[in-house]
Design a protein around this motif. Structure first.
Motif, PDB file in Angstrom:
ATOM      1  N   THR A  74     -33.705  -0.819  20.267  1.00  0.00           N
ATOM      2  CA  THR A  74     -32.543  -1.239  19.475  1.00  0.00           C
ATOM      3  C   THR A  74     -31.738  -0.004  19.089  1.00  0.00           C
ATOM      4  O   THR A  74     -32.308   1.072  18.872  1.00  0.00           O
ATOM      5  CB  THR A  74     -32.959  -1.988  18.192  1.00  0.00           C
ATOM      6  N   PRO A  75     -30.438  -0.159  18.993  1.00  0.00           N
ATOM      7  CA  PRO A  75     -29.620   0.997  18.629  1.00  0.00           C
ATOM      8  C   PRO A  75     -29.923   1.489  17.216  1.00  0.00           C
ATOM      9  O   PRO A  75     -30.306   0.699  16.344  1.00  0.00           O
ATOM     10  CB  PRO A  75     -28.193   0.445  18.712  1.00  0.00           C
ATOM     11  N   ARG A  93     -35.837   1.318  11.330  1.00  0.00           N
ATOM     12  CA  ARG A  93     -34.645   0.499  11.161  1.00  0.00           C
ATOM     13  C   ARG A  93     -34.708  -0.198   9.807  1.00  0.00           C
ATOM     14  O   ARG A  93     -35.785  -0.595   9.362  1.00  0.00           O
ATOM     15  CB  ARG A  93     -34.546  -0.576  12.268  1.00  0.00           C
ATOM     16  N   LYS A  94     -33.564  -0.358   9.201  1.00  0.00           N
ATOM     17  CA  LYS A  94     -33.514  -1.033   7.921  1.00  0.00           C
ATOM     18  C   LYS A  94     -33.931  -2.493   8.098  1.00  0.00           C
ATOM     19  O   LYS A  94     -33.430  -3.182   8.993  1.00  0.00           O
ATOM     20  CB  LYS A  94     -32.079  -0.968   7.373  1.00  0.00           C
ATOM     21  N   ARG A 127     -26.686  -3.177  22.681  1.00  0.00           N
ATOM     22  CA  ARG A 127     -28.037  -3.716  22.729  1.00  0.00           C
ATOM     23  C   ARG A 127     -28.523  -3.952  24.152  1.00  0.00           C
ATOM     24  O   ARG A 127     -29.691  -4.193  24.376  1.00  0.00           O
ATOM     25  CB  ARG A 127     -28.099  -5.036  21.953  1.00  0.00           C
ATOM     26  N   SER A 128     -27.614  -3.915  25.086  1.00  0.00           N
ATOM     27  CA  SER A 128     -27.996  -4.238  26.458  1.00  0.00           C
ATOM     28  C   SER A 128     -28.322  -2.963  27.234  1.00  0.00           C
ATOM     29  O   SER A 128     -28.023  -1.855  26.794  1.00  0.00           O
ATOM     30  CB  SER A 128     -26.848  -4.970  27.157  1.00  0.00           C
ATOM     31  N   PRO A 173     -27.181   4.511  21.921  1.00  0.00           N
ATOM     32  CA  PRO A 173     -26.273   3.678  21.117  1.00  0.00           C
ATOM     33  C   PRO A 173     -26.544   3.830  19.627  1.00  0.00           C
ATOM     34  O   PRO A 173     -27.672   4.055  19.203  1.00  0.00           O
ATOM     35  CB  PRO A 173     -26.594   2.261  21.579  1.00  0.00           C
ATOM     36  N   VAL A 174     -25.510   3.708  18.858  1.00  0.00           N
ATOM     37  CA  VAL A 174     -25.615   3.776  17.392  1.00  0.00           C
ATOM     38  C   VAL A 174     -24.784   2.645  16.810  1.00  0.00           C
ATOM     39  O   VAL A 174     -23.592   2.544  17.102  1.00  0.00           O
ATOM     40  CB  VAL A 174     -25.087   5.126  16.856  1.00  0.00           C
ATOM     41  N   PHE A 175     -25.427   1.812  16.009  1.00  0.00           N
ATOM     42  CA  PHE A 175     -24.655   0.779  15.315  1.00  0.00           C
ATOM     43  C   PHE A 175     -23.862   1.438  14.195  1.00  0.00           C
ATOM     44  O   PHE A 175     -24.421   2.124  13.345  1.00  0.00           O
ATOM     45  CB  PHE A 175     -25.585  -0.292  14.742  1.00  0.00           C
TER      46      PHE A 175
END
Lengths: 552, 465
Positions: free
Chosen positions: A437-438, A460-461, B300-301, B397-399
Motif C-alpha cells: 500500500t502507498p 500505516r495509520k 494502489r495498482s 507511491p505516496v498518498f
C-alpha cells in the motif's frame, strides 16, 4: 504459631548459623520436625542445584521455543511502540505516543535494543527481554524459596514456575506483567532478607524494588498491600517505625519519578495521564466476574494450586509471617483485580511465584525434601520418602510442562484471548500492508487491537471502528472515527482490515465493517490464513485476516 | 479413439501455424514506448485559470504583487479590484466565450477581466478571486510532491469544444466553438487513430457514461448529461460511433478502476468527469476528491511504477490570469490553465515553466510511442518530457495529505528526561542491592546506619516473644 511452640523450636535449634552460610535457616527455624538427622539420600546442596539448573534450561527452552513465530498482539505493539517513541524512531513514533496508560520502565529497557535491532527486530528484542525477565524471576524465586524454606523448596518452586503455563505464556510476550512480576519477586526477596537480618538496607532495597515494579506497571502498588498486611499482622517485623518510614520514603521517591518524568518531558503527556486515570476508573467491565477463576487456576496448574492449598492446611497450626506473606501476596491482588472492572489474563502473573513457593513447600514438607529430620505427615519409610518426593516433583513438573507445550502448540482457531500470546497472521498482514500500500494510506479495522498491529507492522495509520466517539468510553490514545461512512466516501480511508479475532469479540462491529467493505466497492486484496482443525477434526484453512481495498 | 486424437492434434497444429503469422504481425505492430512510461493517463477538468488555483503557490509564476484590475479599462479613472481569496464566497459560471476572451485579453494588456464580464451582465469582480491551499489542499500538496506546470495554456481562446478537440486531435474541429449538428468531419485524425494503427491500447473513460447520448441524440437529452458529447468529442465523430471496434474504447469510468485491478489498463487513457468537473459553480472539493480517487487507484495498482497521470483544465472559465497567452494562430493560445503531473518519474516538487498547451500532451504521446503528428499544432508543440526525470529510479507511491498546510510534526516529549530519571532509579536500585548484600563498601558512617543491631536471631526471638 503459639508461643510455647516457638519456645520449643528455639530450644531444639542448633547454634544459629549466619544467613550467608546457610540459606535454609528460616526453614530450620520454622521446622516442625526436630530430631536427629538421617543419612541424606539427596544431597541438600547439589540436587537442588541440579533441579534449579534443569528448571532454568527447561524454562528457557519453553520460553524461547518459536518465540517469534507469531507477530505481536495489541498490547505488545503498544509497549514496543512506546519504546520506539522513547528513542524517537522516525516511523513507529508517528503512530505510538510515548506516554500512555503505564509507566515506562519496560519500554526503557526495550529502547536500548533499538539502535541494535532496528524497528524490524523490535518484536523479537522485546520478547527476548521479557524472557530474560521471566528467567530472572525463576532465579529470584529460587533464592526466595531457599531463604524462606530451604534449597529444595527454592529449587522445586523455581522448577514449577519455569514450567508453569501461566508464567511461560506471559513471559514470552513483550508485556509489562512479566517484568513487573520479577521486580515484585525481587522486592519480596529483599523484604524477607530484611525480616531475617533487620537491616535497613534490605528494607530500602525492598522499597526500591517495589518502586521499580510500580515504574513497570502501576498496578504493582496493589502488591504493597500484601506487605502492609504482613507488617500489621506480625508486629515483630514492624517494631521500628523509622525503618518503615525510610522504606516508604524510598518507595515514594522511586514511584514519583514517573509523574516527574511526565511533567518534565513536556507535551500533552500530563493531561493524557489524567485522562487515562479517569478512563480506567470508569470504563466498563471487559470480562465476566468469573474470568480469573476460569482462566488463572488452569494456567497455574491445578496440581500446583491444589498443593499450595493443601500446604496451607497442613501448616495452619504452625502459621508464621512467611505463610502470611505468601498468602497475602496471592490474595491481595486477586481480590483487587476481581473487584476492578478491567480484567486481563496476565494481570495476576506476579502471584505465580508465591503459588509455586507454597506448592513446593508442601511437597518439601510432605516428603521432607532436603530436611535432615524425620517427621513427615506421611508415614513412608525414611529412605523412600525423598525418592517419592522427587517423583512427585517430576510428575507435577511433567504435567506443567505438558500443559505449557500444549498451549504453545495450540493451533489458532480464530479466537484470541488478550495477553495470551501473539496474533497469528498479524505480522504477515502488516508486512503486506507495508509493502503493498502507498505510504500515507489509512486503514479501518474492527477494533483498536488490530489497528495497533497494523500500525506496528504496517506503518500505516489505522482506526478502530469500535473506538467510541465518547471520550469517557475510550482509551484516550485511540482516535475515533466519528463518521466512517464520510471518511470512506471522501477517500480518506482506503483499506479495510477484517480479522477473526476482533470479530469473535464484537460481531456488531464486524458486520458493520463488512457493510462498509460492500458499500465502497471492497475488493479482497489479501487474506491471511491459519491452518487449524474444525469441529469434525478435519484440517481447514481459516481466514483470520482479510484486507479489502475500498474506494468511493 | 487414437485416430480421433491424431486428427485433433493435426487440426490444432494447423490452427497454430495459421495463427502464428497474425500473432507475429500484431506483436511487430505493437510499439514499445521510448520512455519508462508505459501507461499515460490524462484527465481534463473544467474552467479555471492558473492564477485562480495556484496564483499564490510558492515558487510558481503567480499573481504579481500590486495587481489591481480596473472595472473599466477604457476609463483611466476607473476603480480597480485587487485579487482576493474566494474562500466560501459564492461563485458563478462566468462567461468564457471567445468575445469575452478578447475583451479580457484586450490586445495583450490583460486588463479587461472584470470589464468583459460586466459587459455580459456578470458582476465581474469575482473573476479576481483566487483559491489557495486552504481550499485546494490536495492539489497543493500533490504538486508539492510532483510537478506543477505554470506556463500551461489552453489551446484555444474559446470554451470546451475547441479545447477538447485540440486535446485529442490538435485542431479546433469546427469554426464555431460548438459541436456541428452533423458531427465532426471524419477526416479529422485523432490521437486514437494513431494509437489504433500502432497497436497501442487506449480507452476513453467517461464518468457517468451513457452510450446512448451522442451528437445524434444530444438534442433529445434534457439536462447537463448531453455535455458528455463535448467532453468526449469522439461521441461527435460518426466513424467512432459506427465502428464497433472503435466505439468499444469509449467506456464508463468504473472500468478505469477495474482495469487497474484486473491488469487491463490501456497504454493511453483519456478521462473526462461528469459531476466532479469543478466547473463553476460546482464544488472544487468534490473535484479534488474525484481526482484523488483516480490518483490513489493508480497508486494502489501495479501500474504505478510505469505510469504518468496528468490533470489539466479545458479552459479558463472567465477567471483572471496575469500571463498574456502567446497567440500562435487564429485560435490560440487561450489563458493559462492549471496543469500538473503525477508519476513515479516526475521531478519532485518541480515547477515546470516551459510553455505548453494541450497539444503538448499529444506531443508526448507521439514521442513516447513513435507516432506521426496529427496537425501543425502538435507538430510544433513542446512535449512535457521536461517534467520527468528518467535517470532516477521510480519513486514509490505516496498518498497525499488533504490537510493544508501539512500538519507540522508535533514536538515529541523530551525523552532525555525519561532516560535520565528511569536510569537513575535503576542505578539506585543496583547500588541498594549491592550495599545490602555487602558487595558495595559504604562509607563507615552510612554503613553503620544501614546496619541495624539485632540481626537474624535477635529479630526472630523478638518476633517469637
Amino acid at each position: 504459631m503459639s508461643a510455647s511452640r516457638r519456645d520449643t523450636v528455639q530450644r531444639t535449634d542448633p547454634p544459629m548459623p549466619t544467613l550467608r552460610r546457610r540459606e535454609g535457616v528460616l526453614q530450620r527455624l520454622g521446622s516442625r520436625h526436630p530430631g536427629p538427622s538421617p543419612p541424606l539420600v539427596f544431597s541438600e546442596r547439589w540436587w537442588p542445584l541440579l533441579v534449579f539448573l534443569f528448571a532454568t534450561v527447561a524454562g528457557a527452552a519453553l520460553r524461547l521455543w518459536e518465540l517469534n513465530r507469531y507477530g505481536v498482539n495489541s498490547d505488545e505493539a503498544v509497549y514496543l511502540g512506546q519504546a520506539a517513541a522513547l528513542v524517537r524512531e522516525p516511523v513507529l513514533s508517528r503512530f505510538f505516543p510515548l506516554f500512555r496508560a503505564h509507566p515506562l520502565l519496560y519500554p526503557f529497557f526495550v529502547a536500548g535494543t533499538i539502535p541494535i535491532v532496528g524497528r524490524e527486530g523490535l518484536d523479537l528484542a522485546g520478547r527476548l527481554l521479557a524472557v530474560a525477565f521471566g528467567l530472572a524471576t525463576i532465579g529470584t524465586t529460587m533464592l526466595l524459596g531457599r531463604v524462606l524454606f530451604g534449597r529444595w523448596t527454592g529449587a522445586v518452586a523455581a522448577l514449577f514456575l519455569a514450567l508453569m503455563p501461566y508464567h511461560v505464556t506471559v513471559s514470552r510476550q513483550a508485556l509489562l506483567d512479566g517484568p513487573m512480576a520479577f521486580w515484585i519477586t525481587l522486592a519480596f526477596l529483599a523484604f524477607v532478607r530484611f525480616a531475617a537480618t533487620r537491616r535497613t538496607s534490605w528494607l530500602f532495597a525492598a522499597a526500591v524494588s517495589f518502586g521499580l515494579a510500580a515504574l513497570t506497571k502501576e498496578t504493582a502498588v496493589v502488591f504493597l498491600g500484601a506487605l502492609v498486611i504482613v507488617l500489621a499482622l506480625h508486629p515483630e517485623l514492624s517494631d521500628r517505625p523509622r525503618q518503615l518510614l525510610v522504606g516508604c520514603a524510598a518507595f515514594a521517591g522511586i514511584v514519583a519519578l514517573h509523574p516527574l518524568a511526565t511533567a518534565l518531558a513536556g507535551g500533552s503527556a500530563t493531561e493524557r495521564t489524567s485522562q487515562y486515570l479517569v478512563w480506567q476508573l470508569f470504563r466498563r467491565p471487559n470480562h465476566e466476574w468469573s474470568f480469573y477463576l476460569s482462566t488463572v487456576p488452569p494456567a497455574l496448574g491445578l496440581a500446583v494450586v491444589g498443593l499450595a492449598l493443601l500446604g496451607l492446611v497442613l501448616v495452619r497450626r504452625a502459621w508464621t509471617w512467611r505463610e502470611t506473606l505468601l498468602v497475602t501476596w496471592i490474595l491481595v491482588p486477586a481480590v483487587f483485580f476481581q473487584v476492578w472492572p478491567t480484567k486481563g489474563f496476565p494481570y495476576l502473573v506476579a502471584v505465580a511465584p508465591a503459588v509455586a513457593l507454597l506448592a513446593a513447600r508442601t511437597l518439601a514438607r510432605l516428603f521432607a525434601l532436603g530436611s535432615t529430620r524425620v517427621g513427615s505427615p506421611l508415614g513412608y519409610r525414611v529412605h523412600w520418602r525423598p525418592l517419592l518426593g522427587l517423583l512427585s516433583v517430576l510428575l507435577i513438573a511433567g504435567s506443567l510442562a505438558s500443559a505449557s507445550v500444549g498451549q504453545l502448540r495450540a493451533a489458532a482457531d480464530g479466537t484470541f484471548l488478550a495477553g495470551s500470546g501473539g496474533v497469528p497472521g498479524g505480522r504477515e498482514a502488516g508486512a503486506w500492508i507495508r509493502t503493498h500500500t502507498p505510504a500515507g494510506a489509512r486503514v479501518l479495522t474492527i477494533g483498536p487491537s488490530m489497528a495497533n498491529i497494523v500500525q506496528f507492522y504496517g506503518y500505516r495509520k489505522a482506526y478502530g471502528l469500535s473506538v467510541s466517539p465518547n471520550p469517557l468510553h475510550r482509551n484516550p490514545t485511540y482516535e475515533p472515527v466519528v463518521n466512517p461512512d464520510l471518511m470512506l466516501r471522501k477517500g480518506d480511508i482506503q483499506y479495510i482490515v477484517w480479522d477473526a479475532y476482533s470479530a469473535a469479540r464484537s460481531s456488531f462491529f464486524s458486520e458493520k465493517l463488512q457493510t462498509y467493505a460492500r458499500r465502497y466497492h471492497g475488493r479482497v486484496v489479501h487474506t491471511e490464513i491459519v491452518r487449524t482443525r474444525g469441529p469434525d477434526g478435519q484440517t481447514i484453512d481459516l481466514p483470520v485476516i482479510v484486507i479489502y481495498e475500498v474506494r468511493p | 479413439m487414437s485416430r480421433f486424437r491424431s486428427t485433433a492434434r493435426a487440426l490444432a497444429l494447423l490452427l497454430v501455424l495459421l495463427a502464428a503469422p497474425n500473432a507475429q504481425r500484431a506483436e511487430a505492430a505493437r510499439r514499445e514506448p521510448n520512455t519508462p512510461i508505459r501507461h499515460f493517463i490524462v484527465l481534463m477538468q473544467e474552467n479555471h485559470t492558473f492564477d485562480n488555483y495556484f496564483g499564490t503557490y510558492p515558487g510558481a509564476d503567480g499573481i504579481p504583487p500590486d495587481t489591481c484590475m480596473p472595472l473599466d479599462p477604457t476609463d483611466p479613472a476607473s476603480e480597480c479590484v485587487e485579487p482576493f481569496h474566494i474562500g466560501s464566497l459564492p461563485i458563478e459560471d462566468l462567461d468564457h466565450s471567445s468575445i469575452t476572451f478578447r475583451r479580457q485579453y484586450n490586445g495583450g494588456k490583460m486588463d479587461g477581466f472584470i470589464w468583459a464580464l460586466r459587459l455580459r451582465n456578470h458582476d465581474g469582480r469575482i473573476a479576481m478571486g483566487y483559491y489557495d491551499g486552504r481550499d485546494l489542499p490536495y492539489y497543493w500538496n500533490l504538486v508539492g510532491e510532483y510537478v506543477l506546470f505554470d506556463r500551461f495554456f489552453s489551446s484555444a481562446h474559446g470554451g470546451s469544444v475547441w479545447n477538447h478537440m485540440y486535446w485529442i486531435a490538435g485542431v479546433p474541429g469546427s469554426e464555431k466553438n460548438s459541436v456541428p449538428p452533423e458531427g465532426f468531419p471524419d477526416d479529422i485524425v485523432t490521437i486514437f487513430d494513431r494509437l489504433e494503427a500502432a497497436g497501442v491500447t487506449w480507452k476513453f473513460y467517461i464518468q457517468n457514461y451513457d452510450p446512448s447520448i451522442t451528437y445524434r441524440t444530444r438534442s433529445d437529452v434534457v439536462g447537463p448529461r448531453a455535455a458528455q458529447v463535448v467532453w468526449c468529442p469522439l461521441l461527435a465523430m460518426p466513424r467512432y460511433l459506427d465502428d464497433p471496434e472503435l466505439f468499444r474504447h469509449i467506456v464508463p469510468l468504473d472500468e478505469y478502476f477495474t482495469d487497474l485491478q484486473n491488469g487491463t489498463l490501456p497504454e493511453v487513457a483519456y478521462i473526462v468527469p461528469s459531476g466532479a468537473s469543478e466547473h463553476p459553480p460546482g464544488s472544487i472539493q468534490a473535484g479534488q476528491r474525484f481526482v484523488r480517487s483516480l490518483v490513489q487507484a493508480l497508486m494502489r495498482s501495479s501500474y504505478w511504477w510505469n505510469s504518468a497521470f496528468m490533470v489539466t483544465y479545458d479552459d479558463w472559465g472567465g477567471w483572471y490570469d496575469h500571463v498574456p497567452p502567446p497567440q500562435v494562430d487564429d485560435y490560440g493560445y487561450g489563458f493559462r490553465v492549471p496543469a500538473f503531473l503525477v508519476s513515479p518519474y516526475a521531478k519532485r516538487g518541480f515547477v515546470d515553466s516551459t510553455t505548453y498547451d494541450f497539444t503538448s500532451i499529444l506531443k508526448f504521446i507521439e514521442e513516447n510511442w513513435d507516432l506521426e503528428p496529427l496537425a501543425a499544432r502538435d507538430a510544433q508543440a513542446t512535449s512535457i518530457m521536461n517534467a520527468f526525470d528518467f535517470t532516477q529510479p521510480p519513486r514509490p507511491p505516496v498518498f497525499i495529505l488533504w490537510d493544508w498546510p501539512p500538519p507540522a510534526a508535533a514536538p515529541g516529549p523530551r525523552s532525555g528526561v525519561v532516560f535520565g530519571l528511569y536510569g537513575s532509579a535503576l542505578l539506585l536500585a543496583s547500588l541498594t542491592f549491592l550495599a545490602a548484600s555487602g558487595r558495595l563498601r559504604l562509607p563507615p558512617q552510612l554503613a553503620r546506619r544501614a546496619r541495624r543491631p539485632g540481626g537474624l536471631r535477635a529479630s526472630w526471638r523478638k518476633g517469637a516473644r
